[in-house]
Design a protein around this motif. Structure first.
Motif, PDB file in Angstrom:
ATOM      1  N   ASP A  51       0.915  -1.337   0.089  1.00  0.00           N
ATOM      2  CA  ASP A  51      -0.035   0.200  -0.065  1.00  0.00           C
ATOM      3  C   ASP A  51       0.829   1.451  -0.354  1.00  0.00           C
ATOM      4  O   ASP A  51       0.427   2.234  -0.483  1.00  0.00           O
ATOM      5  CB  ASP A  51      -1.133   0.082   1.233  1.00  0.00           C
ATOM      6  CG  ASP A  51      -1.890  -1.053   1.236  1.00  0.00           C
ATOM      7  OD1 ASP A  51      -2.183  -1.766   0.083  1.00  0.00           O
ATOM      8  OD2 ASP A  51      -2.416  -1.214   2.090  1.00  0.00           O
ATOM      9  N   HIS A  52       1.898   1.203   0.650  1.00  0.00           N
ATOM     10  CA  HIS A  52       2.901   2.495   0.833  1.00  0.00           C
ATOM     11  C   HIS A  52       4.141   2.508   0.021  1.00  0.00           C
ATOM     12  O   HIS A  52       5.086   3.158   0.471  1.00  0.00           O
ATOM     13  CB  HIS A  52       3.003   2.670   2.449  1.00  0.00           C
ATOM     14  CG  HIS A  52       1.948   2.772   3.214  1.00  0.00           C
ATOM     15  ND1 HIS A  52       1.622   2.477   4.605  1.00  0.00           N
ATOM     16  CD2 HIS A  52       0.762   3.507   2.755  1.00  0.00           C
ATOM     17  CE1 HIS A  52       0.555   2.759   4.840  1.00  0.00           C
ATOM     18  NE2 HIS A  52      -0.099   3.526   3.991  1.00  0.00           N
ATOM     19  N   GLY A 149      12.261  -3.510   9.603  1.00  0.00           N
ATOM     20  CA  GLY A 149      11.058  -4.013   9.236  1.00  0.00           C
ATOM     21  C   GLY A 149      11.338  -5.498   8.314  1.00  0.00           C
ATOM     22  O   GLY A 149      12.531  -6.141   8.584  1.00  0.00           O
ATOM     23  N   SER A 150      10.350  -6.096   7.692  1.00  0.00           N
ATOM     24  CA  SER A 150      10.431  -7.319   7.341  1.00  0.00           C
ATOM     25  C   SER A 150      10.721  -7.248   5.669  1.00  0.00           C
ATOM     26  O   SER A 150      10.550  -8.327   5.309  1.00  0.00           O
ATOM     27  CB  SER A 150       8.946  -7.965   7.510  1.00  0.00           C
ATOM     28  OG  SER A 150       7.782  -7.095   6.798  1.00  0.00           O
ATOM     29  N   ALA A 156      10.060  -7.863  -5.276  1.00  0.00           N
ATOM     30  CA  ALA A 156       9.004  -8.501  -4.844  1.00  0.00           C
ATOM     31  C   ALA A 156       8.587  -7.809  -3.341  1.00  0.00           C
ATOM     32  O   ALA A 156       7.563  -7.394  -3.203  1.00  0.00           O
ATOM     33  CB  ALA A 156       8.931  -9.890  -4.579  1.00  0.00           C
ATOM     34  N   GLY A 157       9.768  -7.415  -2.682  1.00  0.00           N
ATOM     35  CA  GLY A 157       9.607  -7.126  -1.075  1.00  0.00           C
ATOM     36  C   GLY A 157       9.109  -5.612  -1.333  1.00  0.00           C
ATOM     37  O   GLY A 157       8.303  -5.098  -0.330  1.00  0.00           O
ATOM     38  N   THR A 158       9.414  -4.750  -2.254  1.00  0.00           N
ATOM     39  CA  THR A 158       8.893  -3.519  -2.464  1.00  0.00           C
ATOM     40  C   THR A 158       7.554  -3.084  -3.054  1.00  0.00           C
ATOM     41  O   THR A 158       7.101  -2.056  -2.827  1.00  0.00           O
ATOM     42  CB  THR A 158       9.907  -2.355  -3.016  1.00  0.00           C
ATOM     43  OG1 THR A 158      10.087  -2.918  -4.070  1.00  0.00           O
ATOM     44  CG2 THR A 158      11.309  -2.292  -1.949  1.00  0.00           C
ATOM     45  N   THR A 159       7.029  -4.340  -3.680  1.00  0.00           N
ATOM     46  CA  THR A 159       5.868  -3.975  -4.575  1.00  0.00           C
ATOM     47  C   THR A 159       5.017  -4.986  -4.306  1.00  0.00           C
ATOM     48  O   THR A 159       3.728  -4.679  -4.890  1.00  0.00           O
ATOM     49  CB  THR A 159       6.418  -4.096  -6.236  1.00  0.00           C
ATOM     50  OG1 THR A 159       6.875  -5.212  -6.475  1.00  0.00           O
ATOM     51  CG2 THR A 159       7.263  -2.719  -6.527  1.00  0.00           C
ATOM     52  N   ARG A 160       5.156  -5.989  -4.130  1.00  0.00           N
ATOM     53  CA  ARG A 160       4.106  -7.382  -4.065  1.00  0.00           C
ATOM     54  C   ARG A 160       3.782  -7.911  -2.618  1.00  0.00           C
ATOM     55  O   ARG A 160       2.704  -8.155  -2.386  1.00  0.00           O
ATOM     56  CB  ARG A 160       4.431  -8.356  -4.974  1.00  0.00           C
ATOM     57  CG  ARG A 160       4.462  -7.840  -6.656  1.00  0.00           C
ATOM     58  CD  ARG A 160       4.423  -9.311  -7.386  1.00  0.00           C
ATOM     59  NE  ARG A 160       5.626 -10.062  -7.311  1.00  0.00           N
ATOM     60  CZ  ARG A 160       6.810 -10.029  -7.809  1.00  0.00           C
ATOM     61  NH1 ARG A 160       7.062  -9.043  -8.860  1.00  0.00           N
ATOM     62  NH2 ARG A 160       7.824 -10.695  -7.591  1.00  0.00           N
ATOM     63  N   ASN A 161       4.959  -8.143  -1.973  1.00  0.00           N
ATOM     64  CA  ASN A 161       4.698  -8.951  -0.662  1.00  0.00           C
ATOM     65  C   ASN A 161       4.095  -7.996   0.324  1.00  0.00           C
ATOM     66  O   ASN A 161       4.114  -6.781   0.283  1.00  0.00           O
ATOM     67  CB  ASN A 161       5.969  -9.040   0.014  1.00  0.00           C
ATOM     68  CG  ASN A 161       6.722 -10.250  -1.046  1.00  0.00           C
ATOM     69  OD1 ASN A 161       6.203 -10.823  -1.962  1.00  0.00           O
ATOM     70  ND2 ASN A 161       7.972 -10.492  -0.467  1.00  0.00           N
TER      71      ASN A 161
END
Length: 170
Positions: A51-52, A149-150, A156-161
């Motif tokens: 979301d962010h 954070g996680s 993937a970590g910045t856009t999908r997960n």
């Protein structure tokens, strides 16, 4: 099998430790839909990915570009181009940068940007971990601000997960 040693956070300031614990509690309660009161300080922020994503990239890039004394990161891997460019910008401005990443992930991921960091003057890049133990930390210290954070610094970590990152300003 692979063992995943998660981060341990040592916070020397009691006030910072309380704020970190409050943030973490907030994240857990938000995930379960409970209401929560927080004791954040000005400058503290939580980002919920995806979301962010744009806000996180903007704010983290801003903090990196404003670095004056140091940048120290421990990241599983780096494939997110906007964030990696911001780290390269810091190194080009002669601010000391050190990055610790996972040896196995870097070696096995052809998209990893760690090799570029290793070739960049001003970035001290260290590898940790092996086939049985991952270096799976996810934090960056920029002057007196901690981002933790996680989220892996991957596409993937910045856009999908589904991830959370907290910015704690010192």
């Amino acid at each position: 099998s692979t063992r995943n040693d998660e981060s341990v956070v040592l916070v020397r300031s009691q006030a910072h430790a309380h704020r970190f614990a409050t943030h973490f509690s907030t994240v857990k309660k938000r995930a379960t839909g409970l209401r929560v009161r927080t004791s954040w300080r000005a400058g503290d922020t939580s980002y919920f990915i995806p979301d962010h994503t744009q806000q996180l990239r903007r704010d983290l890039t801003r903090d990196l570009r404003a670095a004056r004394t140091r940048v120290h990161a421990a990241l599983y891997d780096i494939t997110d181009t906007p964030l990696s460019r911001a780290v390269l910008h810091v190194a080009n401005n002669k601010i000391p940068v050190s990055v610790v990443c996972d040896t196995t992930r870097y070696r096995d991921n052809r998209r990893s940007l760690v090799a570029r960091f290793m070739r960049t003057p001003g970035i001290r890049c260290t590898q940790r971990g092996n086939d049985r133990h991952l270096m799976h930390h996810k934090y960056i210290v920029i002057d007196d601000t901690v981002w933790i954070g996680s989220m892996n610094w991957t596409r993937a970590g910045t856009t999908r997960n589904q991830e959370v990152v907290m910015r704690l300003h010192g």
